[in-house]
Design a protein around this motif. Structure first.
Motif, short mmCIF file in Angstrom:
data_model
loop_
_atom_site.label_atom_id
_atom_site.label_comp_id
_atom_site.label_asym_id
_atom_site.label_seq_id
_atom_site.Cartn_x
_atom_site.Cartn_y
_atom_site.Cartn_z
N UNK A 81 90.39 13.07 -33.30
CA UNK A 81 91.52 12.25 -32.84
C UNK A 81 91.16 11.39 -31.62
N UNK A 82 89.90 11.45 -31.18
CA UNK A 82 89.37 10.69 -30.05
C UNK A 82 89.91 11.18 -28.70
N UNK A 83 90.60 12.32 -28.68
CA UNK A 83 91.05 12.91 -27.42
C UNK A 83 89.84 13.45 -26.65
N UNK A 84 88.84 13.96 -27.39
CA UNK A 84 87.62 14.49 -26.80
C UNK A 84 86.43 13.81 -27.45
N UNK A 85 85.25 14.01 -26.88
CA UNK A 85 84.03 13.38 -27.37
C UNK A 85 83.04 14.45 -27.83
N UNK A 86 82.34 14.17 -28.92
CA UNK A 86 81.31 15.10 -29.40
C UNK A 86 80.11 15.04 -28.46
N UNK A 87 79.32 16.12 -28.44
CA UNK A 87 78.08 16.13 -27.68
C UNK A 87 76.97 15.47 -28.48
N UNK A 88 76.88 15.83 -29.76
CA UNK A 88 75.95 15.18 -30.68
C UNK A 88 76.63 15.02 -32.03
N UNK A 89 76.08 14.14 -32.87
CA UNK A 89 76.62 13.90 -34.20
C UNK A 89 77.51 12.67 -34.23
N UNK A 90 78.06 12.40 -35.41
CA UNK A 90 78.87 11.20 -35.61
C UNK A 90 80.14 11.50 -36.38
N UNK A 91 81.19 10.77 -36.08
CA UNK A 91 82.45 10.84 -36.82
C UNK A 91 82.82 9.43 -37.23
N UNK A 92 82.96 9.22 -38.54
CA UNK A 92 83.32 7.90 -39.04
C UNK A 92 84.71 7.95 -39.68
N UNK A 93 85.54 6.98 -39.36
CA UNK A 93 86.83 6.81 -40.00
C UNK A 93 86.87 5.41 -40.60
N UNK A 94 87.00 5.37 -41.92
CA UNK A 94 86.93 4.10 -42.66
C UNK A 94 85.69 3.29 -42.29
N UNK A 95 84.57 4.00 -42.14
CA UNK A 95 83.29 3.33 -41.90
C UNK A 95 83.01 3.00 -40.45
N UNK A 96 83.99 3.20 -39.56
CA UNK A 96 83.79 2.93 -38.14
C UNK A 96 83.38 4.22 -37.43
N UNK A 97 82.24 4.17 -36.72
CA UNK A 97 81.77 5.33 -35.98
C UNK A 97 82.56 5.41 -34.68
N UNK A 98 83.55 6.32 -34.63
CA UNK A 98 84.44 6.39 -33.47
C UNK A 98 83.74 6.97 -32.25
N UNK A 99 82.58 7.62 -32.44
CA UNK A 99 81.87 8.17 -31.29
C UNK A 99 81.22 7.05 -30.47
N UNK A 100 81.19 5.84 -31.02
CA UNK A 100 80.59 4.71 -30.30
C UNK A 100 81.64 3.80 -29.65
N UNK A 101 82.92 4.08 -29.89
CA UNK A 101 83.98 3.22 -29.35
C UNK A 101 84.36 3.61 -27.93
N UNK A 102 84.64 2.58 -27.12
CA UNK A 102 85.05 2.83 -25.74
C UNK A 102 86.12 1.82 -25.32
N UNK A 103 86.84 2.17 -24.25
CA UNK A 103 87.77 1.24 -23.62
C UNK A 103 88.80 0.67 -24.56
N UNK A 104 88.97 -0.63 -24.51
CA UNK A 104 89.99 -1.32 -25.31
C UNK A 104 89.78 -1.19 -26.80
N UNK A 105 88.52 -1.17 -27.24
CA UNK A 105 88.23 -1.03 -28.67
C UNK A 105 88.70 0.33 -29.18
N UNK A 106 88.48 1.36 -28.36
CA UNK A 106 88.91 2.71 -28.74
C UNK A 106 90.43 2.80 -28.77
N UNK A 107 91.09 2.24 -27.78
CA UNK A 107 92.56 2.26 -27.72
C UNK A 107 93.16 1.54 -28.93
N UNK A 108 92.61 0.40 -29.28
CA UNK A 108 93.12 -0.36 -30.43
C UNK A 108 92.90 0.42 -31.73
N UNK A 109 91.73 1.05 -31.86
CA UNK A 109 91.45 1.83 -33.06
C UNK A 109 92.42 3.00 -33.18
N UNK A 110 92.62 3.69 -32.07
CA UNK A 110 93.53 4.83 -32.06
C UNK A 110 94.94 4.40 -32.46
#
Length: 255
Positions: free
Chosen positions: A55-84
């Motif tokens: 849910x992007x409330x926390x961050x993984x230490x390693x690995x990847x999480x993709x939602x509809x092809x977007x790797x949410x572990x790489x999103x930050x700031x405004x991009x993360x807020x918009x995605x959420x």
């Protein structure tokens, strides 16, 4: 089928060098569009941490999480807020409604933030309310609603933007049995009729029996998986109880 969610070899550590806890231990799974998946596990198993990472409330230490092809572990700031805001729908145990807003206004918040026009907002809110059978409380404030009505308003808020996935954290935890059943019937309807993709964490086997697939988490790993298939909900409930017993023995206080 298209994968809405893909979790790939994620790990999550808490603590510092002298005292490290591994909450998630190399978990991988995927959820297809239109699936209704439950996550169960003993207290401390990592299931809530897993949901928090997805849910992007926390961050993984390693690995990847993709939602509809977007790797949410790489999103930050405004991009993360918009995605959420655009892609995720949240349903919490304690409803998280704003007391000073009506049911209609609580549901409409996300659409307003997205900049939708008023007539479209009204149409979408009324449609979501009708699906969840809460049209009668749209003009009421949360203090005028029952617990079940509040949770269905919260559910309407979660689905009104048509998110890619709905994330539900113990959605029946604060409800009585009648309100729980009404909410779960609504979830089943959303999943069957609207092909809503739902990921739900629950400690309750009855609640879990509404899902089509269950992932059991133990010690940060996927311990077992059950697929409902052609089973009735009662038959699926019995199979869930069997796995719960394997996980800890006492089905009354394991979860």
């Amino acid at each position: 089928m298209d994968s809405v969610l893909r979790v790939e070899q994620i790990e999550k550590y808490f603590g510092n060098k002298g005292n490290v806890t591994k909450a998630i231990d190399n978990i991988s799974f995927s959820i297809e569009k239109g699936e209704f998946v439950g996550i169960m596990g003993p207290s401390g198993s990592g299931k809530t941490t897993l949901l928090n990472c997805i849910s992007t409330i926390d961050h993984v230490t390693t690995g990847n999480i993709q939602i509809n092809g977007t790797d949410i572990t790489q999103l930050k700031g405004g991009r993360l807020e918009k995605f959420r805001r655009d892609e995720l729908g949240f349903i919490f145990q304690d409803f998280n409604l704003l007391d000073t807003l009506t049911g209609f206004e609580n549901i409409a918040i996300a659409l307003t933030i997205q900049g939708r026009n008023p007539s479209e907002i009204t149409q979408l809110v009324e449609k979501a309310a009708a699906k969840l059978e809460i049209t009668s409380v749209l003009n009421k404030f949360p203090y005028q609603m029952s617990g079940g009505q509040k949770q269905r308003v919260a559910s309407a808020r979660a689905i009104v933007t048509n998110p890619s996935i709905i994330l539900a954290d113990e959605p029946t935890g604060a409800l009585d049995s009648k309100s729980s059943r009404l909410l779960l019937d609504a979830f089943e309807k959303l999943n069957d009729e609207m092909q809503a993709t739902i990921l739900m964490v629950t400690h309750d086997a009855f609640t879990a029996s509404y899902a089509k697939r269950i992932l059991f988490i133990k010690d940060g790993k996927v311990f077992n998986e059950l697929i409902r298939g052609t089973d009735s909900r009662k038959e699926f409930f019995s199979r869930i109880i069997e796995v719960v017993t394997l996980l800890g023995g006492d089905t009354n206080n394991v979860f």
